[in-house]
Scaffold this motif. Structure first.
Motif, PDB file in Angstrom:
ATOM      1  N   LYS A  21      62.344 -43.484  -9.210  1.00 28.34           N
ATOM      2  CA  LYS A  21      61.231 -42.941  -9.991  1.00 28.34           C
ATOM      3  C   LYS A  21      60.231 -44.071 -10.193  1.00 28.34           C
ATOM      4  O   LYS A  21      60.599 -45.149 -10.673  1.00 28.34           O
ATOM      5  CB  LYS A  21      61.704 -42.449 -11.355  1.00 28.34           C
ATOM      6  N   ILE A  22      58.981 -43.820  -9.848  1.00 27.67           N
ATOM      7  CA  ILE A  22      57.924 -44.823 -10.009  1.00 27.67           C
ATOM      8  C   ILE A  22      56.898 -44.310 -11.010  1.00 27.67           C
ATOM      9  O   ILE A  22      56.449 -43.164 -10.915  1.00 27.67           O
ATOM     10  CB  ILE A  22      57.201 -45.109  -8.675  1.00 27.67           C
ATOM     11  N   VAL A  23      56.554 -45.175 -11.950  1.00 23.22           N
ATOM     12  CA  VAL A  23      55.421 -44.931 -12.835  1.00 23.22           C
ATOM     13  C   VAL A  23      54.401 -46.012 -12.509  1.00 23.22           C
ATOM     14  O   VAL A  23      54.680 -47.202 -12.667  1.00 23.22           O
ATOM     15  CB  VAL A  23      55.822 -45.001 -14.324  1.00 23.22           C
ATOM     16  N   VAL A  59      56.500 -41.035  -6.887  1.00 24.10           N
ATOM     17  CA  VAL A  59      55.617 -41.513  -7.954  1.00 24.10           C
ATOM     18  C   VAL A  59      55.501 -40.380  -8.961  1.00 24.10           C
ATOM     19  O   VAL A  59      54.966 -39.312  -8.664  1.00 24.10           O
ATOM     20  CB  VAL A  59      54.237 -41.941  -7.421  1.00 24.10           C
ATOM     21  N   LYS A  60      56.047 -40.589 -10.134  1.00 22.20           N
ATOM     22  CA  LYS A  60      56.153 -39.532 -11.136  1.00 22.20           C
ATOM     23  C   LYS A  60      54.988 -39.485 -12.108  1.00 22.20           C
ATOM     24  O   LYS A  60      54.721 -38.457 -12.714  1.00 22.20           O
ATOM     25  CB  LYS A  60      57.462 -39.682 -11.924  1.00 22.20           C
ATOM     26  N   ASP A  61      54.311 -40.630 -12.290  1.00 22.16           N
ATOM     27  CA  ASP A  61      53.198 -40.684 -13.229  1.00 22.16           C
ATOM     28  C   ASP A  61      52.237 -41.783 -12.834  1.00 22.16           C
ATOM     29  O   ASP A  61      52.621 -42.747 -12.159  1.00 22.16           O
ATOM     30  CB  ASP A  61      53.684 -40.942 -14.661  1.00 22.16           C
ATOM     31  N   TYR A  62      51.002 -41.637 -13.281  1.00 24.00           N
ATOM     32  CA  TYR A  62      49.947 -42.616 -13.054  1.00 24.00           C
ATOM     33  C   TYR A  62      49.322 -42.887 -14.417  1.00 24.00           C
ATOM     34  O   TYR A  62      48.666 -42.010 -14.985  1.00 24.00           O
ATOM     35  CB  TYR A  62      48.912 -42.040 -12.087  1.00 24.00           C
ATOM     36  N   ASP A 100      42.661 -43.879  -5.970  1.00 24.69           N
ATOM     37  CA  ASP A 100      44.001 -44.415  -6.240  1.00 24.69           C
ATOM     38  C   ASP A 100      44.921 -43.336  -6.794  1.00 24.69           C
ATOM     39  O   ASP A 100      46.078 -43.218  -6.389  1.00 24.69           O
ATOM     40  CB  ASP A 100      43.935 -45.600  -7.212  1.00 24.69           C
ATOM     41  N   LYS A 101      44.419 -42.535  -7.723  1.00 30.10           N
ATOM     42  CA  LYS A 101      45.233 -41.450  -8.300  1.00 30.10           C
ATOM     43  C   LYS A 101      45.678 -40.475  -7.206  1.00 30.10           C
ATOM     44  O   LYS A 101      46.836 -40.066  -7.172  1.00 30.10           O
ATOM     45  CB  LYS A 101      44.448 -40.699  -9.376  1.00 30.10           C
ATOM     46  N   ASN A 102      44.750 -40.124  -6.323  1.00 31.72           N
ATOM     47  CA  ASN A 102      45.091 -39.199  -5.238  1.00 31.72           C
ATOM     48  C   ASN A 102      46.080 -39.821  -4.268  1.00 31.72           C
ATOM     49  O   ASN A 102      47.010 -39.150  -3.815  1.00 31.72           O
ATOM     50  CB  ASN A 102      43.827 -38.746  -4.502  1.00 31.72           C
ATOM     51  N   LYS A 103      45.883 -41.087  -3.950  1.00 33.05           N
ATOM     52  CA  LYS A 103      46.806 -41.764  -3.041  1.00 33.05           C
ATOM     53  C   LYS A 103      48.216 -41.821  -3.654  1.00 33.05           C
ATOM     54  O   LYS A 103      49.209 -41.615  -2.968  1.00 33.05           O
ATOM     55  CB  LYS A 103      46.300 -43.176  -2.729  1.00 33.05           C
ATOM     56  N   ALA A 104      48.288 -42.096  -4.947  1.00 37.56           N
ATOM     57  CA  ALA A 104      49.591 -42.161  -5.633  1.00 37.56           C
ATOM     58  C   ALA A 104      50.311 -40.815  -5.541  1.00 37.56           C
ATOM     59  O   ALA A 104      51.533 -40.776  -5.387  1.00 37.56           O
ATOM     60  CB  ALA A 104      49.398 -42.566  -7.093  1.00 37.56           C
ATOM     61  N   SER A 105      49.565 -39.733  -5.606  1.00 37.61           N
ATOM     62  CA  SER A 105      50.185 -38.402  -5.570  1.00 37.61           C
ATOM     63  C   SER A 105      50.772 -38.083  -4.193  1.00 37.61           C
ATOM     64  O   SER A 105      51.530 -37.125  -4.048  1.00 37.61           O
ATOM     65  CB  SER A 105      49.188 -37.323  -5.991  1.00 37.61           C
ATOM     66  N   ILE A 108      64.082 -46.589 -12.730  1.00 35.80           N
ATOM     67  CA  ILE A 108      62.688 -46.228 -12.944  1.00 35.80           C
ATOM     68  C   ILE A 108      61.907 -47.533 -12.877  1.00 35.80           C
ATOM     69  O   ILE A 108      62.313 -48.543 -13.467  1.00 35.80           O
ATOM     70  CB  ILE A 108      62.461 -45.460 -14.263  1.00 35.80           C
ATOM     71  N   ILE A 109      60.832 -47.527 -12.110  1.00 36.99           N
ATOM     72  CA  ILE A 109      60.047 -48.730 -11.879  1.00 36.99           C
ATOM     73  C   ILE A 109      58.633 -48.507 -12.390  1.00 36.99           C
ATOM     74  O   ILE A 109      57.979 -47.524 -12.022  1.00 36.99           O
ATOM     75  CB  ILE A 109      60.022 -49.093 -10.378  1.00 36.99           C
ATOM     76  N   PHE A 110      58.185 -49.418 -13.247  1.00 35.21           N
ATOM     77  CA  PHE A 110      56.795 -49.444 -13.693  1.00 35.21           C
ATOM     78  C   PHE A 110      56.074 -50.420 -12.776  1.00 35.21           C
ATOM     79  O   PHE A 110      56.414 -51.607 -12.744  1.00 35.21           O
ATOM     80  CB  PHE A 110      56.695 -49.896 -15.150  1.00 35.21           C
ATOM     81  N   LEU A 111      55.093 -49.938 -12.015  1.00 38.64           N
ATOM     82  CA  LEU A 111      54.491 -50.710 -10.934  1.00 38.64           C
ATOM     83  C   LEU A 111      52.988 -50.825 -11.089  1.00 38.64           C
ATOM     84  O   LEU A 111      52.288 -49.811 -11.211  1.00 38.64           O
ATOM     85  CB  LEU A 111      54.829 -50.017  -9.598  1.00 38.64           C
TER      86      LEU A 111
END
Length: 123
Positions: free
Chosen positions: A79-81, A101-104, A91-96, A52-55
């Protein structure tokens, strides 16, 4: 999950995230990087990809977006947070758009947020 990897150009953010994870009882190895290029090299060289990566998104040398694109190019989908100060809906939409990417999460990270993240993703 084999390990937690923290990728943020601000050492204090990595320090706080590490401490919150430890308080939460996470005992697997936690690596932290202030240089996303070095973090990416480490990830690409791993035999098992169960992390799991916090990025962070806004970093010099390589943005979080570039980091995510490099993972996709190399067929690696941990898994990316996303842990960022960006409140932008763009940014939120791009992450989705990235399935892994599991969480923002918007900084600062709190014990409540880390508890919720661990409940959802640290299994």
């Amino acid at each position: 999950m084999n390990s937690v990897i923290l990728v943020d150009d601000q050492p204090i953010t990595n320090f706080i995230t590490r401490k919150l994870l430890q308080v939460e009882g996470i005992t697997i190895p936690i690596s932290d990087f202030t240089n996303p290029v070095l973090a990416l090299e480490e990830i690409l060289n791993k035999k098992e990809q169960n992390d799991i990566i916090f990025l962070d998104l806004n970093m010099p040398e390589m943005s979080g977006w570039d980091f995510l694109d490099k993972l996709v190019e190399n067929n690696i989908t941990p898994k990316i947070v996303i842990l960022t100060s960006s409140t932008s809906n763009l940014d939120k939409n791009k992450a989705s758009e990235y399935d892994f990417v599991k969480d923002y999460i918007i900084k600062p990270l709190s014990q409540n947020k880390i508890s919720e993240l661990c409940f959802k993703h640290c299994k």
